[in-house]
Motif scaffolding. Sequence first.
Motif, PDB file in Angstrom:
ATOM      1  N   GLY A  66      34.421  48.991  66.795  1.00 59.56           N
ATOM      2  CA  GLY A  66      33.633  49.772  67.678  1.00 59.56           C
ATOM      3  C   GLY A  66      32.563  49.144  68.284  1.00 59.56           C
ATOM      4  N   ARG A  67      32.115  47.895  67.736  1.00 62.04           N
ATOM      5  CA  ARG A  67      31.075  46.932  67.969  1.00 62.04           C
ATOM      6  C   ARG A  67      31.750  45.538  68.219  1.00 62.04           C
ATOM      7  NH1 ARG A  67      27.301  45.340  64.453  1.00 62.04           N
ATOM      8  NH2 ARG A  67      28.689  45.328  62.577  1.00 62.04           N
ATOM      9  N   PHE A  68      32.553  45.097  67.635  1.00 63.90           N
ATOM     10  CA  PHE A  68      33.086  43.733  67.943  1.00 63.90           C
ATOM     11  C   PHE A  68      34.331  43.784  68.793  1.00 63.90           C
ATOM     12  CE2 PHE A  68      31.152  41.056  64.118  1.00 63.90           C
ATOM     13  CZ  PHE A  68      29.456  41.514  64.654  1.00 63.90           C
ATOM     14  N   THR A  69      34.745  42.874  69.614  1.00 62.46           N
ATOM     15  CA  THR A  69      35.935  42.764  70.244  1.00 62.46           C
ATOM     16  C   THR A  69      36.584  41.304  70.204  1.00 62.46           C
ATOM     17  OG1 THR A  69      35.165  44.675  71.817  1.00 62.46           O
ATOM     18  CG2 THR A  69      37.248  43.030  72.421  1.00 62.46           C
ATOM     19  N   ILE A  70      38.003  41.258  69.455  1.00 60.25           N
ATOM     20  CA  ILE A  70      38.434  39.824  69.920  1.00 60.25           C
ATOM     21  C   ILE A  70      39.256  39.750  70.823  1.00 60.25           C
ATOM     22  CG2 ILE A  70      40.490  40.593  68.158  1.00 60.25           C
ATOM     23  CD1 ILE A  70      40.245  37.832  67.002  1.00 60.25           C
ATOM     24  N   LEU A  71      39.163  38.695  71.476  1.00 58.97           N
ATOM     25  CA  LEU A  71      40.085  38.304  72.916  1.00 58.97           C
ATOM     26  C   LEU A  71      40.524  37.224  72.947  1.00 58.97           C
ATOM     27  CD1 LEU A  71      37.256  39.680  75.208  1.00 58.97           C
ATOM     28  CD2 LEU A  71      39.332  40.792  74.722  1.00 58.97           C
ATOM     29  N   ARG A  72      41.804  36.760  73.520  1.00 55.43           N
ATOM     30  CA  ARG A  72      42.013  35.674  73.736  1.00 55.43           C
ATOM     31  C   ARG A  72      42.766  35.346  75.010  1.00 55.43           C
ATOM     32  NH1 ARG A  72      46.689  34.528  69.624  1.00 55.43           N
ATOM     33  NH2 ARG A  72      46.753  32.747  70.322  1.00 55.43           N
ATOM     34  N   ASP A  73      42.519  34.011  75.649  1.00 60.15           N
ATOM     35  CA  ASP A  73      42.731  33.625  76.843  1.00 60.15           C
ATOM     36  C   ASP A  73      43.702  32.579  76.660  1.00 60.15           C
ATOM     37  OD1 ASP A  73      42.966  32.406  79.343  1.00 60.15           O
ATOM     38  OD2 ASP A  73      40.946  32.821  80.006  1.00 60.15           O
ATOM     39  N   ASN A  74      44.785  32.862  76.730  1.00 58.33           N
ATOM     40  CA  ASN A  74      45.829  31.925  76.312  1.00 58.33           C
ATOM     41  C   ASN A  74      46.099  30.617  77.525  1.00 58.33           C
ATOM     42  OD1 ASN A  74      46.701  33.426  74.079  1.00 58.33           O
ATOM     43  ND2 ASN A  74      48.095  34.568  75.246  1.00 58.33           N
ATOM     44  N   ALA A  75      45.619  30.980  78.673  1.00 52.09           N
ATOM     45  CA  ALA A  75      45.734  30.110  79.530  1.00 52.09           C
ATOM     46  C   ALA A  75      44.643  28.897  79.366  1.00 52.09           C
ATOM     47  CB  ALA A  75      45.253  30.533  80.963  1.00 52.09           C
ATOM     48  N   LYS A  76      43.615  29.409  78.783  1.00 51.20           N
ATOM     49  CA  LYS A  76      42.278  28.377  78.418  1.00 51.20           C
ATOM     50  C   LYS A  76      42.447  28.003  76.935  1.00 51.20           C
ATOM     51  CE  LYS A  76      38.966  30.181  81.737  1.00 51.20           C
ATOM     52  NZ  LYS A  76      37.793  30.837  82.215  1.00 51.20           N
ATOM     53  N   ASN A  77      43.433  28.541  76.348  1.00 48.77           N
ATOM     54  CA  ASN A  77      43.709  28.223  74.671  1.00 48.77           C
ATOM     55  C   ASN A  77      42.231  28.503  73.958  1.00 48.77           C
ATOM     56  OD1 ASN A  77      45.541  26.924  72.955  1.00 48.77           O
ATOM     57  ND2 ASN A  77      44.636  25.081  73.265  1.00 48.77           N
ATOM     58  N   THR A  78      41.863  29.540  74.135  1.00 49.11           N
ATOM     59  CA  THR A  78      40.686  30.021  73.710  1.00 49.11           C
ATOM     60  C   THR A  78      40.295  31.264  73.101  1.00 49.11           C
ATOM     61  OG1 THR A  78      39.419  28.604  75.284  1.00 49.11           O
ATOM     62  CG2 THR A  78      38.040  30.072  74.148  1.00 49.11           C
ATOM     63  N   VAL A  79      39.892  31.655  71.989  1.00 50.40           N
ATOM     64  CA  VAL A  79      39.952  32.875  71.222  1.00 50.40           C
ATOM     65  C   VAL A  79      38.023  33.110  71.227  1.00 50.40           C
ATOM     66  CG1 VAL A  79      40.213  34.281  69.369  1.00 50.40           C
ATOM     67  CG2 VAL A  79      41.902  32.499  70.130  1.00 50.40           C
ATOM     68  N   TYR A  80      37.889  34.689  71.631  1.00 49.07           N
ATOM     69  CA  TYR A  80      36.466  34.901  71.706  1.00 49.07           C
ATOM     70  C   TYR A  80      36.218  35.944  70.581  1.00 49.07           C
ATOM     71  CZ  TYR A  80      37.016  32.601  76.276  1.00 49.07           C
ATOM     72  OH  TYR A  80      37.154  31.860  77.269  1.00 49.07           O
ATOM     73  N   LEU A  81      35.170  35.965  70.361  1.00 48.69           N
ATOM     74  CA  LEU A  81      34.639  37.318  69.386  1.00 48.69           C
ATOM     75  C   LEU A  81      33.387  37.848  70.170  1.00 48.69           C
ATOM     76  CD1 LEU A  81      35.263  39.067  67.171  1.00 48.69           C
ATOM     77  CD2 LEU A  81      33.373  37.745  65.748  1.00 48.69           C
ATOM     78  N   GLN A  82      33.369  38.820  70.719  1.00 46.95           N
ATOM     79  CA  GLN A  82      32.323  39.571  71.479  1.00 46.95           C
ATOM     80  C   GLN A  82      31.797  40.546  70.509  1.00 46.95           C
ATOM     81  OE1 GLN A  82      31.099  39.276  74.775  1.00 46.95           O
ATOM     82  NE2 GLN A  82      29.461  40.488  73.904  1.00 46.95           N
TER      83      GLN A  82
END
Length: 121
Positions: A66-82
């Motif tokens: 509910g506070r953190f979100t994991i995302l990935r942009d496969n085109a940019k080959n990058t993973v994020y943790l918001q």
Amino acid sequence: QVQPVESGGGLVQAGGSLRLSCAASGRTFSGYAMGWLRQAPGKEREFVAAISWPGSNTYYADSVKGRFTILRDNAKNTVYLQMNSLKPEDTAVYYCAAYLGAIVTTTPRHWGQGTLVTVSS
């Protein structure tokens, strides 16, 4: 061999937000499930969040749900943790890691060096 490289750590006040990024050095993240884990001072490393390949499934520790979100942009080959609504207990070194394959399993295979997140009260 895939090598995650983290960035985006820093000092933030409680209640604030921060976004961590994880880029690939060497092989791409294509085909790999990815995860974020953290280790606070004096504590064992713990699971934070993970995302399958290509991104259909996500998983979170109860402490960050509910506070953190994991995302990935496969085109940019990058993973994020918001990370939103940060708490002092979120203070830790955050590690990006790649699992052995497309599915999230118990233990990641390839680890980054970590980035420090400090949340002040």
